[in-house]
Every structure is written in structure tokens, then in C-alpha cells.
Scaffold this motif. Structure first.
Motif, PDB file in Angstrom:
ATOM      1  N   PRO A   1       0.830  -0.693  -0.073  1.00 11.62           N
ATOM      2  CA  PRO A   1      -0.140   0.038   0.236  1.00 11.62           C
ATOM      3  C   PRO A   1       1.239   0.956   0.234  1.00 11.62           C
ATOM      4  CG  PRO A   1       0.452  -0.695   2.425  1.00 11.62           C
ATOM      5  CD  PRO A   1       1.413  -1.568   1.432  1.00 11.62           C
ATOM      6  N   ILE A   2       1.993   1.505  -1.021  1.00 10.02           N
ATOM      7  CA  ILE A   2       2.468   2.483  -1.113  1.00 10.02           C
ATOM      8  C   ILE A   2       1.973   3.353  -2.696  1.00 10.02           C
ATOM      9  CG2 ILE A   2       4.614   3.263  -1.645  1.00 10.02           C
ATOM     10  CD1 ILE A   2       5.445   0.549   0.182  1.00 10.02           C
ATOM     11  N   PRO A   3       1.437   4.526  -2.849  1.00  6.48           N
ATOM     12  CA  PRO A   3       1.248   5.552  -4.142  1.00  6.48           C
ATOM     13  C   PRO A   3       2.425   6.017  -4.111  1.00  6.48           C
ATOM     14  CG  PRO A   3       1.289   6.265  -1.837  1.00  6.48           C
ATOM     15  CD  PRO A   3       1.464   5.381  -1.038  1.00  6.48           C
ATOM     16  N   ALA A   4       1.972   5.788  -5.803  1.00  8.03           N
ATOM     17  CA  ALA A   4       3.977   5.901  -6.693  1.00  8.03           C
ATOM     18  C   ALA A   4       4.215   7.610  -6.004  1.00  8.03           C
ATOM     19  CB  ALA A   4       3.304   5.619  -8.222  1.00  8.03           C
ATOM     20  N   ALA A   5       3.128   8.677  -5.855  1.00  5.29           N
ATOM     21  CA  ALA A   5       3.425  10.232  -6.248  1.00  5.29           C
ATOM     22  C   ALA A   5       2.701  10.362  -4.569  1.00  5.29           C
ATOM     23  CB  ALA A   5       2.843  10.376  -7.222  1.00  5.29           C
ATOM     24  N   ALA A   6       3.189  11.242  -4.043  1.00  6.33           N
ATOM     25  CA  ALA A   6       3.156  12.115  -2.834  1.00  6.33           C
ATOM     26  C   ALA A   6       1.361  12.392  -3.295  1.00  6.33           C
ATOM     27  CB  ALA A   6       3.403  13.044  -2.392  1.00  6.33           C
ATOM     28  N   PRO A   7      -0.019  12.098  -2.675  1.00  7.15           N
ATOM     29  CA  PRO A   7      -0.987  12.184  -2.828  1.00  7.15           C
ATOM     30  C   PRO A   7      -1.237  13.410  -2.027  1.00  7.15           C
ATOM     31  CG  PRO A   7      -1.247  10.513  -1.538  1.00  7.15           C
ATOM     32  CD  PRO A   7       0.282  10.553  -1.101  1.00  7.15           C
ATOM     33  N   ALA A   8      -1.969  14.753  -2.937  1.00  7.16           N
ATOM     34  CA  ALA A   8      -1.992  16.018  -2.677  1.00  7.16           C
ATOM     35  C   ALA A   8      -2.850  15.904  -1.444  1.00  7.16           C
ATOM     36  CB  ALA A   8      -2.662  16.579  -4.581  1.00  7.16           C
ATOM     37  N   GLU A   9      -4.032  15.512  -1.597  1.00  4.45           N
ATOM     38  CA  GLU A   9      -4.306  15.503  -0.836  1.00  4.45           C
ATOM     39  C   GLU A   9      -4.009  15.635   1.091  1.00  4.45           C
ATOM     40  OE1 GLU A   9      -5.542  11.197  -1.450  1.00  4.45           O
ATOM     41  OE2 GLU A   9      -5.091  12.980  -2.671  1.00  4.45           O
ATOM     42  N   LEU A  10      -3.261  14.868   1.470  1.00  6.26           N
ATOM     43  CA  LEU A  10      -2.621  14.559   2.919  1.00  6.26           C
ATOM     44  C   LEU A  10      -1.729  15.515   2.438  1.00  6.26           C
ATOM     45  CD1 LEU A  10      -2.140  11.026   2.396  1.00  6.26           C
ATOM     46  CD2 LEU A  10      -3.732  12.249   3.454  1.00  6.26           C
ATOM     47  N   LEU A  11      -0.812  16.850   1.650  1.00  9.29           N
ATOM     48  CA  LEU A  11       0.150  17.218   1.618  1.00  9.29           C
ATOM     49  C   LEU A  11      -0.136  18.088   2.746  1.00  9.29           C
ATOM     50  CD1 LEU A  11       1.165  18.425  -1.895  1.00  9.29           C
ATOM     51  CD2 LEU A  11       3.148  16.910  -0.429  1.00  9.29           C
ATOM     52  N   ASP A  12       0.847  18.777   3.856  1.00 10.72           N
ATOM     53  CA  ASP A  12       1.142  19.034   4.372  1.00 10.72           C
ATOM     54  C   ASP A  12       1.921  20.313   4.786  1.00 10.72           C
ATOM     55  OD1 ASP A  12       1.042  20.350   7.082  1.00 10.72           O
ATOM     56  OD2 ASP A  12       1.464  18.134   8.478  1.00 10.72           O
ATOM     57  N   THR A  13       1.361  21.558   4.354  1.00 13.52           N
ATOM     58  CA  THR A  13       2.984  22.089   4.217  1.00 13.52           C
ATOM     59  C   THR A  13       2.520  23.746   5.332  1.00 13.52           C
ATOM     60  OG1 THR A  13       0.893  23.982   2.998  1.00 13.52           O
ATOM     61  CG2 THR A  13       2.172  22.858   1.905  1.00 13.52           C
ATOM     62  N   ALA A  14       1.975  23.168   6.522  1.00 15.03           N
ATOM     63  CA  ALA A  14       1.436  24.246   8.151  1.00 15.03           C
ATOM     64  C   ALA A  14       3.136  23.972   8.133  1.00 15.03           C
ATOM     65  CB  ALA A  14       0.792  23.609   8.418  1.00 15.03           C
TER      66      ALA A  14
ATOM     67  N   GLY B   1       2.465   3.979   3.480  1.00 20.53           N
ATOM     68  CA  GLY B   1       3.347   4.016   2.771  1.00 20.53           C
ATOM     69  C   GLY B   1       2.886   5.979   1.659  1.00 20.53           C
ATOM     70  N   ALA B   2       1.832   6.428   2.297  1.00 20.34           N
ATOM     71  CA  ALA B   2       1.453   7.501   1.350  1.00 20.34           C
ATOM     72  C   ALA B   2       1.350   8.524   2.782  1.00 20.34           C
ATOM     73  CB  ALA B   2      -0.546   7.459   2.136  1.00 20.34           C
ATOM     74  N   MET B   3       1.892   8.069   4.096  1.00 20.56           N
ATOM     75  CA  MET B   3       2.706   9.442   5.105  1.00 20.56           C
ATOM     76  C   MET B   3       3.702   9.950   4.243  1.00 20.56           C
ATOM     77  SD  MET B   3       1.601   9.845   8.520  1.00 20.56           S
ATOM     78  CE  MET B   3       1.738  11.899   9.259  1.00 20.56           C
ATOM     79  N   ALA B   4       4.745   9.043   4.174  1.00 19.01           N
ATOM     80  CA  ALA B   4       5.878   8.648   3.901  1.00 19.01           C
ATOM     81  C   ALA B   4       5.940   9.253   2.470  1.00 19.01           C
ATOM     82  CB  ALA B   4       6.104   7.694   3.996  1.00 19.01           C
ATOM     83  N   ARG B   5       5.658   9.020   1.953  1.00 19.09           N
ATOM     84  CA  ARG B   5       5.536   9.840   0.754  1.00 19.09           C
ATOM     85  C   ARG B   5       5.325  11.337   0.614  1.00 19.09           C
ATOM     86  NH1 ARG B   5       8.291   7.401  -3.470  1.00 19.09           N
ATOM     87  NH2 ARG B   5       6.911   5.492  -3.966  1.00 19.09           N
ATOM     88  N   VAL B   6       4.421  12.092   1.560  1.00 19.61           N
ATOM     89  CA  VAL B   6       4.513  12.888   1.638  1.00 19.61           C
ATOM     90  C   VAL B   6       5.553  13.168   2.555  1.00 19.61           C
ATOM     91  CG1 VAL B   6       2.436  14.558   2.815  1.00 19.61           C
ATOM     92  CG2 VAL B   6       1.897  13.274   1.652  1.00 19.61           C
ATOM     93  N   PHE B   7       5.611  12.967   3.234  1.00 17.78           N
ATOM     94  CA  PHE B   7       6.732  13.417   4.265  1.00 17.78           C
ATOM     95  C   PHE B   7       8.048  13.378   3.100  1.00 17.78           C
ATOM     96  CE2 PHE B   7      10.916  12.638   6.368  1.00 17.78           C
ATOM     97  CZ  PHE B   7      11.067  13.863   7.003  1.00 17.78           C
ATOM     98  N   ALA B   8       8.551  13.160   2.170  1.00 17.37           N
ATOM     99  CA  ALA B   8      10.050  12.642   1.093  1.00 17.37           C
ATOM    100  C   ALA B   8       9.230  13.997   0.038  1.00 17.37           C
ATOM    101  CB  ALA B   8       9.636  11.904   0.414  1.00 17.37           C
ATOM    102  N   LYS B   9       8.239  14.655  -0.026  1.00 17.22           N
ATOM    103  CA  LYS B   9       7.916  15.429  -1.152  1.00 17.22           C
ATOM    104  C   LYS B   9       8.086  16.989  -0.260  1.00 17.22           C
ATOM    105  CE  LYS B   9       5.080  17.854  -4.222  1.00 17.22           C
ATOM    106  NZ  LYS B   9       5.850  19.304  -4.981  1.00 17.22           N
ATOM    107  N   ARG B  10       7.330  16.741   0.980  1.00 20.07           N
ATOM    108  CA  ARG B  10       7.941  17.719   1.755  1.00 20.07           C
ATOM    109  C   ARG B  10       9.135  18.203   2.025  1.00 20.07           C
ATOM    110  NH1 ARG B  10       5.150  21.027   6.811  1.00 20.07           N
ATOM    111  NH2 ARG B  10       6.446  22.265   7.385  1.00 20.07           N
ATOM    112  N   ALA B  11       9.419  17.391   2.483  1.00 25.90           N
ATOM    113  CA  ALA B  11      11.377  17.650   2.898  1.00 25.90           C
ATOM    114  C   ALA B  11      12.213  17.748   1.599  1.00 25.90           C
ATOM    115  CB  ALA B  11      11.636  16.636   3.397  1.00 25.90           C
TER     116      ALA B  11
END
Length: 187
Positions: free
Chosen positions: A70-83, A144-154
């Protein structure tokens, strides 16, 4: 010394963030869940290396599972955290070493950040720690989704501090920048 382990299993939030202006920024990892917040200080290069390695581990886990993990290929846009980072910002420790692994049984990424331990010049042998004693540790388990989101933001955070190329406006890479416009190419 008694080890303090800050453990977060599927936290509400796990982000990399900064305090300060580009060129003088302090980088942090911050995990939070149910009103508990843990922040650790680290270097910009550590943030970049962690994010890049997370992407590699997730891609490999997805490949090994035949696309079933259960790992998305890219960070799901709806989960991105920019706060911004949660305040007040209270640093638990400065990060020395980091480790990460994909836990195939529980289908999650495990990220560990261990406190920096200054080496003594008097010791010829490295210090060995057990589970009870040793440097403080931040351990986070992520989907997997939260890890992708973390990596994208970082990765975005690290790139945000770089000056843009005057020709193509992409962040300048300290290891070299191949600019299509500067070389006579157009996008």
C-alpha cells in the motif's frame, strides 16, 4: 545515561520544517499525535538524504511486493502538509545518525533518528549502547502514503532555500546545474 525513546505509531503529523531565513535556517523533524509533539534538530543535508532514501526504500518495497504494497507512486496531493512547525518549538535533541526500513509485515516505514553523541578523544573504541542506555531516539512508523508526503515536503523544503537559476528559474543544485536555456535549449 538513560535512553529516552520518543515513539510515534502512525502519528497525526510527521514533517520536516525550518526556522529562520534561507542561509541561516535551522532544520527540524517534528512528530505529533494526540497533543504530544517531539521536535529534533538536524542538518539540511540530513533532511535531503532522509527524504531521498525514503523515496528509494518505498520504491524498492513497492517493486518487491509486485505493486501490492500500500504505497502510492507519488505523494497524494490531498495529504500534503504545508503548515508550519507546531509551536512552541522545544528541541529534544540534535540528530546524529538515522535509520529507516520498510516493515513488510505491518506495511509501514520505520524512521529512526538518534541523538548525536560526541566522541571522546580518549576512547579508541566506539561506545556500545544497549536498549536501556544510550542516546535518545525518535522512532516513527508511517504508512506508505504518509512517508511519500513527508519525502515530498522535505525535498521541497531543501530546494526552497536554493537560489533560482537566472535562466530557467529552477533551484540551483550545489553539485551542478544543467540548464536547458543557458545551453541554448528551450523547454
Amino acid at each position: 545515561m538513560s535512553r529516552q525513546v520518543h515513539f510515534f505509531d502512525q502519528p497525526e503529523r510527521f514533517v520536516a520544517g525550518t526556522v529562520g531565513q534561507p542561509g541561516a535556517r535551522a532544520f527540524y523533524l517534528q512528530a505529533s499525535s494526540r497533543g504530544r509533539v517531539t521536535s529534533v534538530l538536524l542538518e539540511k543535508a540530513q533532511v535531503a538524504a532522509l527524504a531521498e532514501r525514503i523515496e528509494e526504500v518505498l520504491d524498492e518495497a513497492l517493486r518487491r511486493s509486485g505493486g501490492e504494497a500500500p504505497i502510492p507512486a507519488a505523494a497524494p496531493a490531498e495529504l500534503l502538509d504545508t503548515a508550519p512547525l507546531d509551536l512552541p518549538l522545544e528541541q529534544e535533541f540534535r540528530v546524529g545518525t538515522m535509520a529507516l526500513a520498510w516493515d513488510a509485515r505491518d506495511e509501514c516505514l520505520v524512521v529512526e533518528a538518534q541523538a548525536y553523541v560526541e566522541e571522546s578523544e580518549e576512547d579508541d573504541e566506539p561506545e556500545v549502547f544497549d536498549d536501556e542506555n544510550g542516546p535518545d531516539l525518535l522512532r516513527v512508523r508511517l504508512s506508505g502514503a504518509m512517508a511519500r508526503v513527508f519525502a515530498k515536503r522535505a525535498l521541497d523544503l531543501v530546494a526552497a532555500g536554493r537560489k533560482p537559476c537566472p535562466f530557467c528559474n529552477l533551484p540551483l543544485d550545489p553539485e551542478g546545474h544543467l540548464c536547458p536555456r543557458a545551453n541554448g535549449y528551450r523547454r
